[in-house]
Design a protein around this motif. Structure first.
Motif: not given
Length: 230
Positions: A172-174, A193-197, A211-214, A223-225
Protein backbone atom coordinates in the motif's frame (compact mmCIF):
# COMPACT_ATOMS: atom_id res chain seq x y z
CA UNK A 1 23.42 -12.50 2.16
CA UNK A 2 26.99 -11.74 3.09
CA UNK A 3 27.65 -9.97 6.34
CA UNK A 4 29.83 -6.94 6.48
CA UNK A 5 31.33 -4.53 8.98
CA UNK A 6 29.93 -1.29 7.56
CA UNK A 7 29.33 2.21 8.84
CA UNK A 8 26.06 3.24 10.42
CA UNK A 9 24.33 6.24 8.86
CA UNK A 10 22.84 8.44 11.53
CA UNK A 11 20.39 10.44 9.46
CA UNK A 12 17.57 9.16 11.60
CA UNK A 13 16.83 5.99 13.49
CA UNK A 14 18.13 2.49 13.83
CA UNK A 15 16.26 -0.63 14.75
CA UNK A 16 18.23 -3.64 15.89
CA UNK A 17 17.70 -6.98 17.48
CA UNK A 18 19.35 -10.24 18.37
CA UNK A 19 18.95 -13.44 16.41
CA UNK A 20 15.60 -15.03 17.01
CA UNK A 21 14.57 -18.58 16.33
CA UNK A 22 12.64 -17.57 13.22
CA UNK A 23 15.18 -15.06 11.90
CA UNK A 24 16.18 -15.63 8.31
CA UNK A 25 19.92 -15.43 7.63
CA UNK A 26 19.37 -13.60 4.38
CA UNK A 27 19.90 -10.13 5.85
CA UNK A 28 22.90 -8.16 4.76
CA UNK A 29 26.20 -7.51 6.45
CA UNK A 30 26.85 -6.22 9.92
CA UNK A 31 27.65 -2.51 10.34
CA UNK A 32 30.08 -1.24 12.91
CA UNK A 33 28.79 0.84 15.78
CA UNK A 34 29.53 4.22 14.27
CA UNK A 35 27.40 6.79 12.52
CA UNK A 36 27.66 9.05 9.51
CA UNK A 37 27.93 12.72 8.90
CA UNK A 38 25.77 14.30 6.22
CA UNK A 39 27.40 13.78 2.85
CA UNK A 40 25.82 14.55 -0.50
CA UNK A 41 26.56 12.14 -3.36
CA UNK A 42 29.26 10.01 -1.70
CA UNK A 43 32.06 8.66 -3.86
CA UNK A 44 32.03 5.08 -2.59
CA UNK A 45 30.30 3.65 0.46
CA UNK A 46 26.70 4.69 1.18
CA UNK A 47 27.95 5.84 4.57
CA UNK A 48 30.87 7.50 6.29
CA UNK A 49 31.85 7.43 9.94
CA UNK A 50 31.92 9.63 12.99
CA UNK A 51 32.70 8.70 16.57
CA UNK A 52 29.07 8.11 17.54
CA UNK A 53 28.60 4.59 18.88
CA UNK A 54 26.02 2.07 20.07
CA UNK A 55 26.84 0.23 23.29
CA UNK A 56 23.92 -2.00 24.23
CA UNK A 57 23.71 -5.67 25.13
CA UNK A 58 21.42 -8.12 26.88
CA UNK A 59 23.58 -8.57 29.96
CA UNK A 60 21.63 -8.30 33.20
CA UNK A 61 18.20 -6.79 32.64
CA UNK A 62 17.92 -5.84 28.95
CA UNK A 63 14.94 -3.57 29.72
CA UNK A 64 16.71 -1.64 32.49
CA UNK A 65 17.79 1.26 30.28
CA UNK A 66 15.11 0.98 27.63
CA UNK A 67 13.16 4.16 27.07
CA UNK A 68 10.20 2.25 25.71
CA UNK A 69 9.82 -1.50 26.29
CA UNK A 70 7.35 -2.92 23.77
CA UNK A 71 4.25 -0.99 22.77
CA UNK A 72 4.66 2.10 20.59
CA UNK A 73 8.08 3.75 20.37
CA UNK A 74 8.41 7.42 19.43
CA UNK A 75 11.64 7.70 17.47
CA UNK A 76 13.13 11.14 17.12
CA UNK A 77 14.87 11.38 13.75
CA UNK A 78 16.59 14.10 11.80
CA UNK A 79 13.47 15.00 9.83
CA UNK A 80 10.50 13.82 11.87
CA UNK A 81 9.39 11.79 14.87
CA UNK A 82 8.15 8.33 13.91
CA UNK A 83 5.69 6.37 16.02
CA UNK A 84 6.48 2.67 15.50
CA UNK A 85 4.33 -0.09 16.97
CA UNK A 86 6.91 -2.63 18.09
CA UNK A 87 6.25 -6.32 17.38
CA UNK A 88 6.84 -9.07 19.92
CA UNK A 89 9.51 -8.05 22.45
CA UNK A 90 11.25 -5.34 20.49
CA UNK A 91 12.07 -2.28 22.60
CA UNK A 92 13.46 1.21 22.17
CA UNK A 93 16.90 1.55 23.77
CA UNK A 94 17.53 5.21 23.04
CA UNK A 95 18.81 7.73 20.53
CA UNK A 96 22.44 8.04 19.45
CA UNK A 97 24.44 10.38 17.24
CA UNK A 98 26.44 13.59 17.17
CA UNK A 99 23.49 15.84 17.94
CA UNK A 100 22.76 16.93 14.38
CA UNK A 101 21.67 13.62 12.88
CA UNK A 102 20.49 11.27 15.66
CA UNK A 103 19.48 7.67 15.18
CA UNK A 104 17.47 5.48 17.54
CA UNK A 105 18.00 1.86 18.51
CA UNK A 106 15.29 -0.80 18.82
CA UNK A 107 16.21 -4.17 20.29
CA UNK A 108 14.50 -7.56 20.41
CA UNK A 109 15.00 -8.35 24.09
CA UNK A 110 13.63 -11.88 23.71
CA UNK A 111 17.06 -13.05 22.53
CA UNK A 112 20.68 -12.29 23.50
CA UNK A 113 22.15 -9.27 21.76
CA UNK A 114 25.44 -7.44 22.00
CA UNK A 115 26.34 -4.30 20.08
CA UNK A 116 29.13 -3.30 22.44
CA UNK A 117 31.92 -4.96 20.46
CA UNK A 118 31.70 -4.38 16.70
CA UNK A 119 33.08 -7.34 14.80
CA UNK A 120 32.44 -9.89 17.55
CA UNK A 121 30.43 -13.03 16.83
CA UNK A 122 27.61 -11.83 19.07
CA UNK A 123 27.53 -8.52 17.23
CA UNK A 124 27.55 -10.17 13.81
CA UNK A 125 24.75 -12.54 14.78
CA UNK A 126 22.44 -9.75 15.92
CA UNK A 127 19.31 -9.11 13.87
CA UNK A 128 18.54 -5.45 13.41
CA UNK A 129 17.04 -2.84 11.16
CA UNK A 130 18.51 0.62 10.83
CA UNK A 131 15.92 3.33 10.21
CA UNK A 132 16.48 6.79 8.76
CA UNK A 133 14.33 9.57 7.29
CA UNK A 134 14.84 11.88 4.33
CA UNK A 135 12.63 14.81 3.35
CA UNK A 136 11.47 15.14 -0.27
CA UNK A 137 13.42 17.99 -1.83
CA UNK A 138 15.97 17.96 0.97
CA UNK A 139 19.63 17.03 0.91
CA UNK A 140 20.76 13.48 1.64
CA UNK A 141 23.87 11.30 1.33
CA UNK A 142 22.62 10.26 -2.12
CA UNK A 143 21.12 13.45 -3.61
CA UNK A 144 21.09 17.21 -3.29
CA UNK A 145 17.28 17.16 -3.60
CA UNK A 146 15.52 13.90 -2.72
CA UNK A 147 13.00 12.72 -5.34
CA UNK A 148 9.26 12.74 -4.64
CA UNK A 149 8.44 9.44 -6.36
CA UNK A 150 9.72 5.87 -6.30
CA UNK A 151 11.10 5.86 -9.85
CA UNK A 152 13.03 9.07 -9.24
CA UNK A 153 14.42 7.85 -5.94
CA UNK A 154 15.55 4.59 -7.54
CA UNK A 155 17.47 6.55 -10.16
CA UNK A 156 19.14 8.68 -7.50
CA UNK A 157 20.21 5.63 -5.49
CA UNK A 158 21.70 3.90 -8.53
CA UNK A 159 23.55 7.06 -9.55
CA UNK A 160 24.98 7.56 -6.06
CA UNK A 161 25.73 4.00 -5.01
CA UNK A 162 25.75 1.88 -8.14
CA UNK A 163 24.04 -1.46 -7.86
CA UNK A 164 20.33 -1.69 -8.58
CA UNK A 165 17.27 0.05 -7.16
CA UNK A 166 13.73 -0.91 -8.12
CA UNK A 167 10.16 -0.10 -7.16
CA UNK A 168 8.40 -2.73 -5.01
CA UNK A 169 4.93 -3.72 -6.13
CA UNK A 170 2.09 -5.09 -4.04
CA UNK A 171 2.33 -2.83 -0.99
CA UNK A 172 0.00 0.00 0.00
CA UNK A 173 2.98 2.29 0.60
CA UNK A 174 5.30 3.32 -2.27
CA UNK A 175 8.51 1.33 -1.77
CA UNK A 176 11.97 1.21 -3.30
CA UNK A 177 14.41 -1.67 -2.83
CA UNK A 178 18.08 -0.87 -3.35
CA UNK A 179 20.93 -3.38 -3.49
CA UNK A 180 24.55 -2.22 -3.55
CA UNK A 181 28.02 -3.60 -3.08
CA UNK A 182 30.48 -2.03 -0.67
CA UNK A 183 33.97 -3.44 -0.18
CA UNK A 184 32.84 -6.73 -1.71
CA UNK A 185 29.86 -7.11 0.60
CA UNK A 186 26.16 -6.65 -0.07
CA UNK A 187 23.99 -3.83 1.28
CA UNK A 188 20.20 -3.68 0.99
CA UNK A 189 17.96 -0.68 1.63
CA UNK A 190 14.19 -0.32 1.66
CA UNK A 191 12.58 3.13 1.33
CA UNK A 192 8.90 3.86 2.01
CA UNK A 193 7.20 7.16 1.18
CA UNK A 194 4.97 8.73 3.85
CA UNK A 195 3.68 12.05 2.54
CA UNK A 196 6.85 14.03 1.81
CA UNK A 197 9.04 11.83 4.02
CA UNK A 198 11.04 8.79 2.92
CA UNK A 199 11.58 6.25 5.69
CA UNK A 200 14.63 4.04 5.20
CA UNK A 201 15.01 0.57 6.71
CA UNK A 202 18.41 -1.09 6.30
CA UNK A 203 18.16 -4.62 7.68
CA UNK A 204 20.72 -7.14 8.86
CA UNK A 205 19.81 -10.83 9.19
CA UNK A 206 16.19 -10.04 8.36
CA UNK A 207 14.30 -11.60 5.44
CA UNK A 208 14.40 -8.62 3.10
CA UNK A 209 13.94 -10.82 0.03
CA UNK A 210 10.82 -12.37 1.53
CA UNK A 211 9.42 -8.96 2.38
CA UNK A 212 10.00 -7.73 -1.17
CA UNK A 213 8.20 -10.85 -2.43
CA UNK A 214 5.18 -10.03 -0.26
CA UNK A 215 5.82 -11.99 2.93
CA UNK A 216 4.93 -10.59 6.33
CA UNK A 217 8.12 -9.53 8.10
CA UNK A 218 6.75 -7.82 11.23
CA UNK A 219 9.59 -5.42 12.00
CA UNK A 220 9.87 -4.25 8.39
CA UNK A 221 6.10 -3.85 8.16
CA UNK A 222 6.12 -1.86 11.40
CA UNK A 223 8.88 0.50 10.31
CA UNK A 224 8.03 0.92 6.64
CA UNK A 225 4.24 0.61 6.42
CA UNK A 226 2.44 1.10 9.72
CA UNK A 227 4.72 3.69 11.29
CA UNK A 228 3.19 7.14 11.69
CA UNK A 229 4.87 10.49 11.17
CA UNK A 230 4.13 12.80 14.09
Amino acid sequence: MNRRLAALPLAAAVALAACSTDADDTGNGTPDASATATQANPDASPTSQTDASIDVDSGGDPTADAQDAEGVASLGTANATLAVTLPDEWQYEGTYGDGALPYAVLVDASQPFDLSEPGSDAYRESVWVQVETYRVGGESPFADAVADDAAGLAEQLEAAYGGEATEVDGRDTPLVHGTYEDAGEDVEDLYALHGDLWVLARAWNVDVAGYVDGDDVPILTAVLETSEVK
